[in-house]
Design a protein around this motif. Sequence first.
Motif, mmCIF file in Angstrom:
data_model
loop_
_atom_site.group_PDB
_atom_site.id
_atom_site.type_symbol
_atom_site.label_atom_id
_atom_site.label_comp_id
_atom_site.label_asym_id
_atom_site.label_seq_id
_atom_site.Cartn_x
_atom_site.Cartn_y
_atom_site.Cartn_z
ATOM 1 N N UNK A 149 0.847 -1.188 0.000
ATOM 2 C CA UNK A 149 0.000 0.000 0.000
ATOM 3 C C UNK A 149 0.886 1.242 0.000
ATOM 4 N N UNK A 150 1.162 1.765 -1.189
ATOM 5 C CA UNK A 150 2.038 2.936 -1.318
ATOM 6 C C UNK A 150 1.387 4.145 -0.657
ATOM 7 N N UNK A 151 2.125 4.860 0.200
ATOM 8 C CA UNK A 151 1.509 5.919 1.009
ATOM 9 C C UNK A 151 1.007 7.129 0.219
ATOM 10 N N UNK A 152 1.626 7.431 -0.939
ATOM 11 C CA UNK A 152 1.227 8.605 -1.717
ATOM 12 C C UNK A 152 0.147 8.200 -2.712
ATOM 13 N N UNK A 153 -1.001 8.838 -2.627
ATOM 14 C CA UNK A 153 -2.146 8.449 -3.442
ATOM 15 C C UNK A 153 -2.181 9.241 -4.749
ATOM 16 N N UNK A 154 -1.597 8.659 -5.784
ATOM 17 C CA UNK A 154 -1.676 9.198 -7.138
ATOM 18 C C UNK A 154 -1.437 8.018 -8.069
ATOM 19 N N UNK A 155 -2.500 7.280 -8.363
ATOM 20 C CA UNK A 155 -2.358 5.962 -8.969
ATOM 21 C C UNK A 155 -1.809 5.973 -10.391
ATOM 22 N N UNK A 156 -1.847 7.116 -11.085
ATOM 23 C CA UNK A 156 -1.352 7.144 -12.459
ATOM 24 C C UNK A 156 0.030 7.795 -12.588
ATOM 25 N N UNK A 157 0.664 8.122 -11.470
ATOM 26 C CA UNK A 157 2.016 8.663 -11.504
ATOM 27 C C UNK A 157 2.986 7.614 -10.958
ATOM 28 N N UNK A 158 3.948 7.248 -11.755
ATOM 29 C CA UNK A 158 4.921 6.233 -11.354
ATOM 30 C C UNK A 158 6.137 6.909 -10.716
ATOM 31 N N UNK A 159 6.202 6.902 -9.403
ATOM 32 C CA UNK A 159 7.345 7.476 -8.696
ATOM 33 C C UNK A 159 8.536 6.520 -8.783
ATOM 34 N N UNK A 160 9.710 7.079 -9.025
ATOM 35 C CA UNK A 160 10.900 6.256 -9.207
ATOM 36 C C UNK A 160 11.503 5.804 -7.894
ATOM 37 N N UNK A 161 12.006 4.573 -7.869
ATOM 38 C CA UNK A 161 12.684 4.042 -6.694
ATOM 39 C C UNK A 161 14.121 4.562 -6.684
ATOM 40 N N UNK A 405 10.623 -1.755 -12.486
ATOM 41 C CA UNK A 405 11.750 -1.395 -11.628
ATOM 42 C C UNK A 405 11.771 -2.323 -10.425
ATOM 43 N N UNK A 406 12.925 -2.408 -9.756
ATOM 44 C CA UNK A 406 13.063 -3.303 -8.606
ATOM 45 C C UNK A 406 14.137 -2.771 -7.669
ATOM 46 N N UNK A 407 14.030 -3.170 -6.404
ATOM 47 C CA UNK A 407 15.025 -2.796 -5.398
ATOM 48 C C UNK A 407 14.952 -3.794 -4.246
ATOM 49 N N UNK A 408 16.117 -4.287 -3.818
ATOM 50 C CA UNK A 408 16.176 -5.197 -2.680
ATOM 51 C C UNK A 408 16.262 -4.378 -1.396
ATOM 52 N N UNK A 409 15.508 -4.786 -0.376
ATOM 53 C CA UNK A 409 15.556 -4.123 0.921
ATOM 54 C C UNK A 409 15.466 -5.162 2.030
ATOM 55 N N UNK A 410 15.750 -4.723 3.249
ATOM 56 C CA UNK A 410 15.713 -5.617 4.407
ATOM 57 C C UNK A 410 14.524 -5.251 5.287
#
Length: 419
Positions: A149-161, A405-410
């Motif tokens: 559940x991404x905290x920023x609500x703008x479903x048509x804007x793809x924010x970059x990781x 896009x992808x990113x590994x996290x802990x």
Amino acid sequence: MSSQGGAGGSSHRVSSTRKRERPINPTDQTSLLQLLLPPSSVQKQSHLKQSQQNQAMAVATFLPDELVVEILSRLPVKSLLKFRCVCKSWMLLISDPYFIKKHLHLSKQSTLFNHHRIILSATTAEFHLKSCSVSSLFNSTSTVCEDLNYPVKNKYRHDGIVGSCNGLLCFAIKGDCVLLWNPSIRVSKKSPPLNNNWRPGCFTAFGLGYDHVTEDYKVVAVFCDPNEFFSESKVKVYSMGTNSWRKIQDFPHGVSPYQSSGKFVSGTLNWAANYSVGVSSLWIIVSLDLQKETYKEILPPDYEKEECSTPTLSVLKGCLCMNYDHKRTDFVVWMMKDYGVRESWVKLVTIPYLPNPEDFSYSGPYFISENGEVLLMFEFDLVMYDPRDKSFRYPRIESGKGWFDAEVYIETLISPMKI
């Protein structure tokens, strides 16, 4: 006369019907859950009822505090979030900065990678983020993918990781501010705007890292305006502790980072950059020390410059890596084993291209297993390459396909709201 025999004497054994206690293995998460909670609680993974809380509290009272800390600090974040409601002492313990740091340290050092996850941005019109276990990708025939559940609500804007650091993920929002988010504990913080003088052609290269001296998480924003001849790249640093941006020394003269994120290694952020020398240009690595806020150049290995694509940077096993296509037939990954020492560069792996290399390039690498298997992305899908037998395999991910896009996290307890 004593009932216990000394050296050379006889001893009297007292019979007992009590079962022998099984030794506790702090690294066995299944046995730890069974020890701390009733079986029904472990199986159902439901919230504790009052009677179950009493039993768990009894166990907590029976065990020494030091052992409770050792046990809990090895458990997944999801379990710890539930265990906060067991009793007040556990809630205070799990929220304690020392415990949070200990849990982070053990999670990063674990060779099983049970706390490592990969966040995936779906190739859909709407902005969808999913997450799955890295360990499952390597070791299971099928992996469950969870919706985030991404905290920023703008479903048509793809924010970059931008990147990840100690469980915190950083997203760039329209190049003007960033979002720090720990999806494991569902806590986020949005930065104030940068207020740069943006115009068409401008871009901002971000990077997320940690200053171990001030114990502060920092985001660096390098604002580039290619419209101005020999313009300096303006740099600002965001402090999670003060929730504010401040200007620091500009990027070195004539150096402009590529439109990619800085990679955090050994207290520094590193960008692949272009250095203009007259009418020609050179590819270099620029490093920013987050504590001293000074720049230096990291020398690349002696590689095939004439026959390769523009290199990119990545991080594997905490080491800086340089990656490029060679003759459009192979993807080459170099690793700097001793940061800042040029002689420590080693060619880690050469990955042959799958069919149709002219259409797509590899993205990543994102992770490397203990046996050397490499996780990358190709044609919007995750793919694994095993250099031992030069084989490829596609991990099966349930309810998910097609990634941008992808990113590994802990998974950690680090909160962007606290410092």
